[in-house]
Scaffold this motif. Structure first.
Motif, PDB file in Angstrom:
ATOM      1  N   SER B  55      53.141  41.709  32.457  1.00 31.37           N
ATOM      2  CA  SER B  55      51.982  40.652  32.968  1.00 31.37           C
ATOM      3  C   SER B  55      52.092  39.361  32.845  1.00 31.37           C
ATOM      4  CB  SER B  55      51.781  40.939  30.501  1.00 31.37           C
ATOM      5  OG  SER B  55      50.267  39.986  30.638  1.00 31.37           O
ATOM      6  N   GLY B  56      50.640  39.000  33.553  1.00 35.54           N
ATOM      7  CA  GLY B  56      50.765  38.056  34.644  1.00 35.54           C
ATOM      8  C   GLY B  56      51.347  37.841  35.590  1.00 35.54           C
ATOM      9  N   CYS B  57      51.327  39.470  36.405  1.00 35.09           N
ATOM     10  CA  CYS B  57      51.754  39.195  37.991  1.00 35.09           C
ATOM     11  C   CYS B  57      50.526  38.958  39.035  1.00 35.09           C
ATOM     12  CB  CYS B  57      52.545  40.435  38.156  1.00 35.09           C
ATOM     13  SG  CYS B  57      51.703  42.085  38.154  1.00 35.09           S
ATOM     14  N   GLY B  58      48.845  39.120  38.274  1.00 33.95           N
ATOM     15  CA  GLY B  58      48.187  39.228  39.029  1.00 33.95           C
ATOM     16  C   GLY B  58      47.948  39.959  39.749  1.00 33.95           C
ATOM     17  N   LYS B  59      47.397  41.377  38.420  1.00 32.87           N
ATOM     18  CA  LYS B  59      46.380  42.721  38.196  1.00 32.87           C
ATOM     19  C   LYS B  59      44.886  41.811  38.629  1.00 32.87           C
ATOM     20  CE  LYS B  59      48.668  44.686  35.464  1.00 32.87           C
ATOM     21  NZ  LYS B  59      49.522  43.399  34.720  1.00 32.87           N
ATOM     22  N   ARG B  91      31.389  47.583  46.466  1.00 33.66           N
ATOM     23  CA  ARG B  91      31.545  47.819  46.137  1.00 33.66           C
ATOM     24  C   ARG B  91      30.914  47.584  43.989  1.00 33.66           C
ATOM     25  NH1 ARG B  91      33.852  42.629  48.017  1.00 33.66           N
ATOM     26  NH2 ARG B  91      32.179  43.233  48.552  1.00 33.66           N
ATOM     27  N   ALA B  92      32.089  47.802  43.017  1.00 38.65           N
ATOM     28  CA  ALA B  92      31.457  48.176  41.420  1.00 38.65           C
ATOM     29  C   ALA B  92      32.716  47.587  40.628  1.00 38.65           C
ATOM     30  CB  ALA B  92      30.305  49.059  40.772  1.00 38.65           C
ATOM     31  N   PHE B  93      32.566  46.607  40.119  1.00 36.96           N
ATOM     32  CA  PHE B  93      33.705  46.481  39.203  1.00 36.96           C
ATOM     33  C   PHE B  93      33.333  46.632  37.866  1.00 36.96           C
ATOM     34  CE2 PHE B  93      36.620  43.085  37.446  1.00 36.96           C
ATOM     35  CZ  PHE B  93      37.032  42.651  38.200  1.00 36.96           C
ATOM     36  N   VAL B  94      34.228  46.780  37.358  1.00 34.76           N
ATOM     37  CA  VAL B  94      34.298  47.199  35.603  1.00 34.76           C
ATOM     38  C   VAL B  94      35.280  45.814  35.035  1.00 34.76           C
ATOM     39  CG1 VAL B  94      34.207  49.212  34.086  1.00 34.76           C
ATOM     40  CG2 VAL B  94      34.074  49.679  36.176  1.00 34.76           C
ATOM     41  N   PHE B  95      34.523  46.167  33.630  1.00 35.43           N
ATOM     42  CA  PHE B  95      34.591  44.390  33.314  1.00 35.43           C
ATOM     43  C   PHE B  95      36.298  44.867  32.037  1.00 35.43           C
ATOM     44  CE2 PHE B  95      31.786  42.952  36.327  1.00 35.43           C
ATOM     45  CZ  PHE B  95      32.440  41.609  36.771  1.00 35.43           C
ATOM     46  N   GLN B  96      37.191  44.560  32.074  1.00 34.23           N
ATOM     47  CA  GLN B  96      38.076  44.512  30.906  1.00 34.23           C
ATOM     48  C   GLN B  96      36.866  44.232  29.316  1.00 34.23           C
ATOM     49  OE1 GLN B  96      41.575  42.892  31.415  1.00 34.23           O
ATOM     50  NE2 GLN B  96      42.796  43.644  29.086  1.00 34.23           N
ATOM     51  N   ASP B 172      39.016  46.929  36.138  1.00 33.26           N
ATOM     52  CA  ASP B 172      40.276  46.125  35.386  1.00 33.26           C
ATOM     53  C   ASP B 172      40.373  46.743  33.970  1.00 33.26           C
ATOM     54  OD1 ASP B 172      41.942  44.575  34.741  1.00 33.26           O
ATOM     55  OD2 ASP B 172      40.805  42.571  34.610  1.00 33.26           O
ATOM     56  N   GLU B 173      41.886  47.312  33.795  1.00 32.09           N
ATOM     57  CA  GLU B 173      42.615  48.016  32.285  1.00 32.09           C
ATOM     58  C   GLU B 173      41.281  48.323  31.813  1.00 32.09           C
ATOM     59  OE1 GLU B 173      44.794  45.652  30.606  1.00 32.09           O
ATOM     60  OE2 GLU B 173      45.525  44.470  31.706  1.00 32.09           O
ATOM     61  N   PRO B 174      40.245  49.363  31.813  1.00 33.25           N
ATOM     62  CA  PRO B 174      39.314  49.652  31.475  1.00 33.25           C
ATOM     63  C   PRO B 174      39.708  50.933  30.391  1.00 33.25           C
ATOM     64  CG  PRO B 174      40.111  51.232  32.990  1.00 33.25           C
ATOM     65  CD  PRO B 174      40.202  49.979  33.001  1.00 33.25           C
ATOM     66  N   ALA B 195      36.175  62.979  41.128  1.00 36.17           N
ATOM     67  CA  ALA B 195      35.728  63.922  42.063  1.00 36.17           C
ATOM     68  C   ALA B 195      34.835  64.202  42.516  1.00 36.17           C
ATOM     69  CB  ALA B 195      36.853  65.160  41.579  1.00 36.17           C
ATOM     70  N   ALA B 196      33.822  64.393  41.368  1.00 34.10           N
ATOM     71  CA  ALA B 196      32.336  64.732  42.195  1.00 34.10           C
ATOM     72  C   ALA B 196      31.424  63.791  42.489  1.00 34.10           C
ATOM     73  CB  ALA B 196      31.422  65.181  40.825  1.00 34.10           C
ATOM     74  N   GLU B 197      31.979  62.130  42.582  1.00 37.05           N
ATOM     75  CA  GLU B 197      30.846  62.023  43.159  1.00 37.05           C
ATOM     76  C   GLU B 197      31.628  60.914  44.505  1.00 37.05           C
ATOM     77  OE1 GLU B 197      28.659  59.149  41.692  1.00 37.05           O
ATOM     78  OE2 GLU B 197      27.789  60.766  40.530  1.00 37.05           O
ATOM     79  N   ASN B 198      33.292  61.794  45.035  1.00 34.93           N
ATOM     80  CA  ASN B 198      33.888  61.011  45.580  1.00 34.93           C
ATOM     81  C   ASN B 198      34.124  59.796  45.635  1.00 34.93           C
ATOM     82  OD1 ASN B 198      35.618  61.401  47.680  1.00 34.93           O
ATOM     83  ND2 ASN B 198      34.129  61.296  49.820  1.00 34.93           N
ATOM     84  N   LYS B 199      34.498  59.248  44.865  1.00 35.82           N
ATOM     85  CA  LYS B 199      34.363  57.509  44.824  1.00 35.82           C
ATOM     86  C   LYS B 199      36.352  56.700  45.445  1.00 35.82           C
ATOM     87  CE  LYS B 199      30.807  56.328  42.502  1.00 35.82           C
ATOM     88  NZ  LYS B 199      29.646  55.656  43.030  1.00 35.82           N
ATOM     89  N   THR B 200      36.170  56.103  46.040  1.00 35.83           N
ATOM     90  CA  THR B 200      37.061  55.319  45.526  1.00 35.83           C
ATOM     91  C   THR B 200      37.638  54.343  44.627  1.00 35.83           C
ATOM     92  OG1 THR B 200      36.708  55.112  48.716  1.00 35.83           O
ATOM     93  CG2 THR B 200      39.013  54.063  47.316  1.00 35.83           C
ATOM     94  N   VAL B 201      38.503  54.527  43.946  1.00 39.36           N
ATOM     95  CA  VAL B 201      39.456  53.711  43.018  1.00 39.36           C
ATOM     96  C   VAL B 201      40.246  53.152  43.041  1.00 39.36           C
ATOM     97  CG1 VAL B 201      39.146  54.013  40.552  1.00 39.36           C
ATOM     98  CG2 VAL B 201      37.685  55.710  41.369  1.00 39.36           C
ATOM     99  N   ILE B 202      39.892  51.872  42.157  1.00 41.56           N
ATOM    100  CA  ILE B 202      41.512  50.937  42.482  1.00 41.56           C
ATOM    101  C   ILE B 202      41.291  50.299  41.217  1.00 41.56           C
ATOM    102  CG2 ILE B 202      42.111  48.741  43.402  1.00 41.56           C
ATOM    103  CD1 ILE B 202      40.476  48.780  46.026  1.00 41.56           C
ATOM    104  N   PHE B 203      42.235  50.749  40.217  1.00 38.29           N
ATOM    105  CA  PHE B 203      42.468  50.479  38.935  1.00 38.29           C
ATOM    106  C   PHE B 203      43.811  49.725  39.078  1.00 38.29           C
ATOM    107  CE2 PHE B 203      43.621  53.397  35.059  1.00 38.29           C
ATOM    108  CZ  PHE B 203      42.472  53.621  34.713  1.00 38.29           C
ATOM    109  N   VAL B 204      43.649  48.686  37.775  1.00 31.70           N
ATOM    110  CA  VAL B 204      45.031  48.312  36.680  1.00 31.70           C
ATOM    111  C   VAL B 204      45.027  48.459  35.313  1.00 31.70           C
ATOM    112  CG1 VAL B 204      44.869  45.805  36.165  1.00 31.70           C
ATOM    113  CG2 VAL B 204      44.225  46.071  37.749  1.00 31.70           C
TER     114      VAL B 204
END
Ligand SMILES: Nc1ncnc2c1ncn2[C@@H]1O[C@H](COP(=O)(O)OP(=O)(O)OP(=O)(O)O)[C@@H](O)[C@H]1O
Ligand SMILES: [Mg+2]
Lengths: 270, 267
Positions: B55-59, B91-96, B172-174, B195-204
């Motif tokens: 926690s707090g490392c900057g993710k 890019r689209a963002f999913v908020f915590q 972000d921590e969805p 998988a169906a939409e071939n998205k690239t995901v970056i996930f915290v």
């Protein structure tokens, strides 16, 4: 546009919350009003003071004044400056408040003025208005603005300043423009507090106009009150006061309806 | 979309698979707080990368810098090889905390990105309905956020991000507001959908199990100032059933190794 789509049928099996064919909130509201009037009637009959009429004699006086046109005439006098003052305060107050919330310079210019106005004993200043604006409708309008505007401005400013940062980031992440951010996110987000400020502003404006009528020019509903008090017709005096309360309640209800209809449709179903 | 096929390697030198997002030398200071220190990372197209760390490392900071919502103090973010300086349609963002408009229905919330882009109402609502259905919320189109559970709200946030057809999803921590059973269900649904939409995901995430279960690549960050501790590729085959994956030796080993790494930060 939203209001039209927000009608959803109640879930099946939900327990009916109706009494005598009306919703239970409405029922309890009516009940509490009836109790207040009942207690008023009894207190007037005891009587707790000779200056305290019963509910029924107050109502009789009120209807008499409605039908002989005195009340209508008095409201005509009072509502002109009140309506103008409140409309000016609401329009410019919300505009200035929003600009203060969004812009540091605007905040810097306006905040001291309205904080001082709000903190000062405006009732004591009202007689001074006469020196600048005479005793006509302008003076009364100014009195209304002096009381209503600071509350509206400062509430709006705080609401906008405290807009949910997460919603603003969300709007930016979907490439919303600054204008969209303000109109689609910040203002609706601030609407409940802005409207709370408007309701308080209307109430304060009422105080302003009555004070002006008592202190500057004896006209309108304020004059009706002071005249009947001076000749000890307390039922007429209370009737005038009673109409003010009813009128304020109606205004507050109207503002609530506007808020829910245009800004916060989700509150309707609560 | 046909342009996926025509998006031939702009940079022939880059290794396969192509990196859709690159983070170069990113540092971030909040006043005197040093949150991130010289982060270099590549995110391959179509893959799921997890940011994991104490926690707090900057993710969140790193994710928001990639999203263009925060300015880095130093360094740059490249999307499809181009430097970007703000949010963009890729890019689209999913908020915590979901970041749903409380005064808007599920339908309007999901269509919100298109509302901002001034897509005609009928068209955007059609598209929104499709994704509301995909995330399992059909029937709730006219509900308001306060009438939904935490997990359902997060699904609205997910649908809102999916419907704008961004190639990169930043989350972000969805699942942090979702209970354990729903969390597993949600993870599985998410994997299917992605998988169906071939998205690239970056996930915290905070959950090691979740990271290993969903990711192609796991980035372990060290405590503040956040630096890359290591990058792990679990290489788990996702063709088997979810329960088999959770019993897979590679899965269990990866969880164990990450836990060993992270544990030393706790002392
Ligand atoms: N707006 C800010 N102002 C000052 N310091 C901040 C700000 N935002 C974050 N920080 C600091 O930067 C560091 C990284 O924050 P960040 O939210 O990115 O961490 P995180 O890894 O997402 O943590 P968590 O796992 O708890 O969500 C923290 O030490 C935090 O205190
Ligand atoms: Mg975080």
């Amino acid at each position: 546009m939203l209001a039209a789509t927000s009608v959803t049928p109640h879930a099946k099996g939900e327990k009916s919350d109706r009494l005598f064919g009306m919703s239970d909130t409405l029922f309890y509201r009516i009940l509490s009003v009836l109790i207040v009037f009942g207690v008023w009637e009894i207190a007037g009959m005891i009587p707790i003071s000779i200056a305290f009429p019963t509910f029924s004699s107050t109502m009789a006086a009120m209807f008499e004044m409605i039908f002989d046109g005195r009340l209508i005439y008095a409201y005509g006098e009072t509502l002109k400056p009140l309506g103008m003052g409140v409309a000016i305060s609401a329009f410019f107050g919300v505009t200035i408040g929003v600009s203060m919330g969004l812009n540091r310079l605007s905040q810097w210019v306006w905040e001291p003025i309205f904080v001082v106005l709000q903190a000062s004993p405006v009732a004591a200043l009202i007689p001074l208005i006469t020196y600048a604006y005479g005793i006509g409708i302008t003076a009364k309008t100014v009195a209304v603005i002096m009381l209503a505007a600071p509350i509206i401005v400062l509430n709006t400013y705080k609401a906008v300043r405290n807009a949910n940062p997460s919603l603003i980031q969300m709007c930016r992440s979907f490439q919303g423009t600054r204008l969209q951010e303000i109109w689609i996110v910040i203002v609706p987000n601030a609407a409940p507090v802005i409207f709370a400020g408007l309701r308080l502003g209307v109430a304060a404006g009422f105080i302003g106009v009555i004070l002006a009528e008592l202190l500057i020019t004896p006209t309108g509903i304020g004059d009706l009150i002071s005249y009947h008090r001076s000749i000890a017709e307390y039922d007429y005096m209370y009737a005038a006061v009673f109409t003010i309360i009813v009128f304020s309640a109606v205004m507050v209800g109207f503002l609530e309806t506007v808020e829910i209809k245009y800004f916060r449709p989700e509150k309707k179903k609560v | 979309m046909s342009d996926v096929a025509t998006a031939a390697p702009l940079n022939p030198a880059s290794a396969t698979p192509e990196n859709i997002v690159e983070v170069r030398n990113i540092s971030k200071f909040y006043g005197s707080v040093h949150a991130l220190d010289k982060i270099n990372l590549s995110f391959p197209k179509g893959q799921m990368t997890t940011l994991l760390g104490p926690s707090g490392c900057g993710k969140t900071t790193l994710l928001k810098i990639i999203a263009g919502l925060l300015e880095p103090s130093d360094g740059e973010v490249l999307i499809n090889g181009k430097v970007v300086n703000g949010p963009g349609p890729e890019r689209a963002f999913v908020f915590q905390d979901f970041a749903l408009l409380p005064w808007a229905t599920v339908l309007r919330n999901v269509a919100f990105g298109m509302e901002l882009a001034k897509v005609p109402k009928a068209e955007r609502e059609d598209k929104a309905r499709h994704y509301i259905n995909e995330v399992g919320l059909s029937g709730f189109e006219d509900k308001y956020p306060h009438e939904l559970s935490g997990g359902m709200r997060q699904r609205v946030g997910l649908a809102r991000a999916m419907v704008v057809k961004a190639d990169v999803l930043l989350m972000d921590e969805p699942f942090s507001a979702v209970d354990e059973q729903n969390r597993r269900k949600f993870q599985e649904d998410l994997l299917h959908l992605l998988a169906a939409e071939n998205k690239t995901v970056i996930f915290v995430t905070h959950s090691i199990e979740e990271a290993v279960y969903v990711s192609d690549q796991i980035v372990l960050l060290s405590p503040r100032p956040g630096q890359i501790h290591s990058i792990i590729r679990p290489e788990i085959s996702r063709d088997t059933s979810p329960d088999d994956i959770r019993r897979d030796k590679k899965y269990l080993d990866a969880v164990e190794n990450i836990w060993t790494d992270l544990r030393k930060y706790l002392d």
